[in-house]
Motif scaffolding. Structure first.
Motif, PDB file in Angstrom:
ATOM      1  N   LEU A 172      26.108   0.273  54.369  1.00 31.46           N
ATOM      2  CA  LEU A 172      25.595   0.246  53.003  1.00 31.46           C
ATOM      3  C   LEU A 172      24.867  -1.065  52.713  1.00 31.46           C
ATOM      4  O   LEU A 172      23.739  -1.068  52.199  1.00 31.46           O
ATOM      5  N   ILE A 173      25.487  -2.180  53.070  1.00 33.70           N
ATOM      6  CA  ILE A 173      24.902  -3.496  52.804  1.00 33.70           C
ATOM      7  C   ILE A 173      23.666  -3.732  53.664  1.00 33.70           C
ATOM      8  O   ILE A 173      22.667  -4.289  53.206  1.00 33.70           O
ATOM      9  N   ALA A 199      20.309 -12.133  35.890  1.00 29.39           N
ATOM     10  CA  ALA A 199      20.500 -10.695  35.725  1.00 29.39           C
ATOM     11  C   ALA A 199      20.208  -9.936  37.012  1.00 29.39           C
ATOM     12  O   ALA A 199      20.885  -8.962  37.335  1.00 29.39           O
ATOM     13  N   HIS A 200      19.205 -10.403  37.768  1.00 27.84           N
ATOM     14  CA  HIS A 200      18.856  -9.740  39.027  1.00 27.84           C
ATOM     15  C   HIS A 200      20.008  -9.857  40.022  1.00 27.84           C
ATOM     16  O   HIS A 200      20.358  -8.885  40.713  1.00 27.84           O
ATOM     17  N   ALA A 201      20.609 -11.052  40.105  1.00 30.52           N
ATOM     18  CA  ALA A 201      21.742 -11.246  41.009  1.00 30.52           C
ATOM     19  C   ALA A 201      22.916 -10.369  40.592  1.00 30.52           C
ATOM     20  O   ALA A 201      23.554  -9.714  41.426  1.00 30.52           O
ATOM     21  N   ALA A 227      15.988  -2.899  52.359  1.00 26.48           N
ATOM     22  CA  ALA A 227      15.121  -2.581  51.225  1.00 26.48           C
ATOM     23  C   ALA A 227      14.631  -3.866  50.546  1.00 26.48           C
ATOM     24  O   ALA A 227      13.463  -3.964  50.149  1.00 26.48           O
ATOM     25  N   VAL A 228      15.528  -4.855  50.438  1.00 23.08           N
ATOM     26  CA  VAL A 228      15.152  -6.142  49.845  1.00 23.08           C
ATOM     27  C   VAL A 228      14.116  -6.849  50.716  1.00 23.08           C
ATOM     28  O   VAL A 228      13.123  -7.381  50.220  1.00 23.08           O
ATOM     29  N   ARG A 229      14.339  -6.846  52.022  1.00 23.49           N
ATOM     30  CA  ARG A 229      13.399  -7.504  52.946  1.00 23.49           C
ATOM     31  C   ARG A 229      12.018  -6.847  52.874  1.00 23.49           C
ATOM     32  O   ARG A 229      10.997  -7.547  52.854  1.00 23.49           O
ATOM     33  N   ASP A 274      14.519 -13.478  53.239  1.00 21.68           N
ATOM     34  CA  ASP A 274      15.948 -13.199  53.096  1.00 21.68           C
ATOM     35  C   ASP A 274      16.457 -13.391  51.673  1.00 21.68           C
ATOM     36  O   ASP A 274      17.638 -13.147  51.403  1.00 21.68           O
ATOM     37  N   LEU A 275      15.590 -13.845  50.773  1.00 20.09           N
ATOM     38  CA  LEU A 275      16.022 -14.056  49.397  1.00 20.09           C
ATOM     39  C   LEU A 275      16.492 -12.744  48.767  1.00 20.09           C
ATOM     40  O   LEU A 275      15.821 -11.729  48.843  1.00 20.09           O
ATOM     41  N   GLY A 276      17.667 -12.794  48.135  1.00 23.99           N
ATOM     42  CA  GLY A 276      18.204 -11.606  47.475  1.00 23.99           C
ATOM     43  C   GLY A 276      19.043 -10.718  48.365  1.00 23.99           C
ATOM     44  O   GLY A 276      19.572  -9.697  47.916  1.00 23.99           O
TER      45      GLY A 276
END
Length: 201
Positions: free
Chosen positions: A140-141, A105-107, A147-149, A174-176
């Motif tokens: 954007l990416i 679901a997170h992915a 934000a993920v890092r 780097d996960l996510g």
């Protein structure tokens, strides 16, 4: 509110089936196992047999939380029988099923969150987006990845992974995140997960 903030432009979502479970937690041993297996994968040549085998071992850790009988649960029409079948298939599972569900679901959440904002969203798989390459999408990416890092840095520190794995912990940051896999010149999508691609160079 959650739908509006997570998926801009989506006004409603139809829930086809809902299961609830007793609240559980992810044991520290399981978290460490996944981190260790991921770091092993990062040391192998991408695309090699050893890399693909390690990927199966890593993914199997999470998907082991979702155990199915030979007969798919979706083939059982009676809701009560489905619940009983789900209990039977999970009797030997080590963790609560929501951890396996949350991983997928997170992915999917990340894909939809970015996919609904990029220019030219052409196709997606489980954890990928095929979109136009332009400055807006890149910005954007990159913003999403930062934000993920930042979140991963805080999480690794909180869980003690920076001390546990030392210099190797940087791979966990780097996960996510999204990364550019290839620039596609043209693509034909047949049924889902079957496609023909032509890469530039």
């Amino acid at each position: 509110i959650l739908i509006e903030t997570t998926y801009p432009g989506v006004s409603s979502i139809t829930c086809l089936m809902l299961y609830t479970f007793e609240l559980d937690y992810l044991p520290v041993e399981f978290r460490q196992y996944c981190a260790e297996e991921f770091l092993k994968k990062q040391t192998l040549p991408k695309g090699s047999a050893a890399y693909n085998n390690q990927k199966v071992i890593l993914n199997g850790g999470f998907f082991g939380n979702l155990l199915y009988e030979a007969k798919s649960l979706s083939e059982i029409e009676d809701a009560g029988e489905r619940r009983e079948a789900l209990k039977r298939t999970r009797k030997d599972a080590a963790t609560a099923p929501q951890w396996g569900i949350f991983t997928m679901a997170h992915a999917k959440s990340s894909v939809y969150k970015i996919g609904l904002q990029v220019c030219g969203w052409h196709y997606s798989d489980t954890d990928s987006i095929y979109c136009d390459k332009d400055s807006y999408n890149v910005k954007l990416i990159n913003s999403f990845n930062q934000a993920v890092r930042d979140e991963n840095i805080e999480l690794c520190h909180t869980l003690g992974y920076d001390q546990m794995f030392g210099e190797d912990a940087k791979h966990l940051l780097d996960l996510g995140m999204f990364k550019l896999e290839a620039e596609i010149k043209s693509m034909y999508s047949i049924p889902k997960k079957i496609r023909i691609e032509s890469e530039i160079n």
